[in-house]
Design a protein around this motif. Structure first.
Motif, PDB file in Angstrom:
ATOM      1  N   GLU A 156       0.819  -1.211   0.000  1.00  0.00           N
ATOM      2  CA  GLU A 156       0.000   0.000   0.000  1.00  0.00           C
ATOM      3  C   GLU A 156       0.851   1.259   0.000  1.00  0.00           C
ATOM      4  O   GLU A 156       0.501   2.259  -0.650  1.00  0.00           O
ATOM      5  N   LEU A 160       0.794   4.057  -2.798  1.00  0.00           N
ATOM      6  CA  LEU A 160       0.558   5.450  -2.442  1.00  0.00           C
ATOM      7  C   LEU A 160       1.624   6.365  -3.039  1.00  0.00           C
ATOM      8  O   LEU A 160       1.313   7.462  -3.548  1.00  0.00           O
ATOM      9  N   LEU A 180      -5.931   5.582  -0.682  1.00  0.00           N
ATOM     10  CA  LEU A 180      -4.700   4.840  -0.399  1.00  0.00           C
ATOM     11  C   LEU A 180      -4.098   5.241   0.942  1.00  0.00           C
ATOM     12  O   LEU A 180      -3.598   4.395   1.686  1.00  0.00           O
ATOM     13  N   ARG A 183      -5.905   3.436   3.593  1.00  0.00           N
ATOM     14  CA  ARG A 183      -5.492   2.039   3.699  1.00  0.00           C
ATOM     15  C   ARG A 183      -4.157   1.911   4.433  1.00  0.00           C
ATOM     16  O   ARG A 183      -3.978   1.006   5.260  1.00  0.00           O
ATOM     17  N   LEU A 376      -4.781  -2.511  -7.172  1.00  0.00           N
ATOM     18  CA  LEU A 376      -4.949  -2.747  -5.738  1.00  0.00           C
ATOM     19  C   LEU A 376      -5.888  -3.910  -5.471  1.00  0.00           C
ATOM     20  O   LEU A 376      -5.689  -4.705  -4.549  1.00  0.00           O
TER      21      LEU A 376
END
Length: 425
Positions: A156, A160, A180, A183, A376
């Motif tokens: 993640e 990002l 993002l 997350r 994702l």
């Protein structure tokens, strides 16, 4: 304490490969079991009980003490019997002779009681070791989940970073970047929570030997699975399992108590011998006596009947225990077989398919066919498949602990530190 044991008491195939490095902060399963056997509060009480049983055996072997009797007749009367001139003094020594092998029956019952204590110890030892194994597995599973969460966080964070750079070029919306970031924040919070859970689990594991933890992690791999023996082999091992051994010893104790009750129903014989002194005649004479209660009915009839029913109940408990162990063993074995097949399918089909989807999505993302959301989603599917694998492996090991606790036999594992069902004292 009783018969010799090899290292371990309930096996769990969660142990690491031989090349796995061990640090000062890492605990091995063999060390955890040794500490439990040495310092478990539950097991430390048994030496006292054994001393009690030894004292009961000593008491059971004692014979009745002889009895000394003194009687004086024809004294302090009137006429020719006034004073002590006509006194008759009798001194006797009597001994109760136990009939019906009472002493032997008491010794047999005391010995069976001591054997029952040993059987209970073996049963409790299996339970405390199984508890240690389960707590060890909890720590290992949390470590594995923590690694999985860290992998998700890295994915993640990388996404990002890419999304932030592409948002500057207008290729990614601000909403996707914020999604993002959310997350990443959630994964960071999950890691923090897992750290706290792991600390609690570590302390719970160390509590099995009543000590503060001197380790941070445990050694092992959930992916190390056993090659299970056949169901017939495991069913055959039930007859030597600790649970069945306890009920078998209990049945033997009930039998000895029944024999003792029958023996106690037989009257004893009392014999005596002594000397009688007649002051008036200035003469001495020997005295002999034999006495026995008149057994018009068995004075121990109620105890005999109670012991008989108790013996029958123990035999019935043994039969029910064997049946229950057979049913539980078959059920657990089927569950383990199913889990093994599911894990194999995940390894051979689901995980490779999810990895292939990630690679295809990544290529499409680089060429503009797929967006960040698609990439994702593919990563999430792969991570989800890995998490399902972790859950299945952990469940397999927990079922394995329970199965070994029931049958008391070691299972073949692909690791250097398998835990057989016998442990040397």
């Amino acid at each position: 304490m009783s018969r010799p044991y090899c290292k371990g008491a309930v096996a769990l195939a969660l142990l690491c490969v031989a090349s796995f490095s061990v640090t000062a902060q890492e605990l091995a399963i063999t060390t955890a079991l040794e500490r439990t056997l040495t310092s478990s509060p539950q097991l430390q009480l048994y030496p006292y009980q054994l001393r009690i049983d030894e004292a009961k055996t000593l008491q059971a072997g004692l014979k009745p003490n002889p009895e000394l009797g003194v009687s004086v007749e024809n004294v302090l009367g009137n006429g020719s019997l006034s004073g002590v001139k006509s006194a008759e003094l009798t001194l006797t020594l009597s001994q109760v002779i136990e009939l019906g092998d009472k002493r032997q029956r008491r010794l047999e019952s005391a010995s069976a009681g001591k054997a029952l204590t040993q059987a209970q110890y073996e049963l409790d030892r299996v339970d405390v070791l199984a508890k240690t194994m389960t707590d060890y597995l909890d720590v290992l599973e949390l470590q594995t989940v923590r690694s999985w969460t860290a992998e998700r966080l890295v994915m993640e964070q990388n996404a990002l970073q890419v999304a932030t750079e592409r948002s500057r070029a207008g290729l990614v919306t601000d909403a996707d970047v914020l999604r993002l970031k959310s997350r990443v924040l959630k994964s960071q919070m999950d890691l923090k929570a897992l750290k706290a859970e792991l600390q609690v689990a570590v302390r719970q594991l160390a509590a099995n030997w009543s000590n503060e933890p001197d380790f941070d992690t445990v050694q092992g791999q959930l992916a190390v699975l056993p090659m299970l023996p056949s169901l017939n082999e495991m069913l055959a091992a039930i007859d030597s399992s600790p649970q069945l051994g306890f009920y078998l010893t209990q049945e033997r104790l009930a039998g000895t108590l029944q024999n003792l009750a029958i023996a106690n129903g037989q009257t004893d014989l009392t014999v005596g011998a002594g000397v009688r002194r007649n002051e008036q005649l200035n003469e001495n004479a020997f005295v002999l006596s034999v006495s026995m209660p008149l057994a018009l009915s068995n004075p121990n009839a109620g105890e005999i009947e109670a012991a008989r029913v108790t013996s029958e109940r123990s035999a019935h408990q043994l039969k029910l225990s064997r049946q229950q162990l057979q049913l539980s063993t078959g059920r657990l074995y089927q569950q383990l077989t199913l889990l093994s097949e599911q894990i194999h399918d995940q390894q051979q089909a689901i995980l490779p398919a999810a990895e292939s989807v990630v690679q295809s999505t990544l290529k499409g993302y680089e060429t503009g066919i797929f967006d960040m959301t698609d990439l994702l989603s593919a990563h999430e599917d792969l991570l989800s498949a890995k998490r399902n694998m972790i859950d299945a492996q952990a469940q397999f090991h927990r079922q394995l602990v329970e199965l070994e606790r029931l049958v008391g036999m070691p299972l073949v594992v692909n690791g250097p530190a398998a835990l057989p069902s016998r442990m040397k004292e």
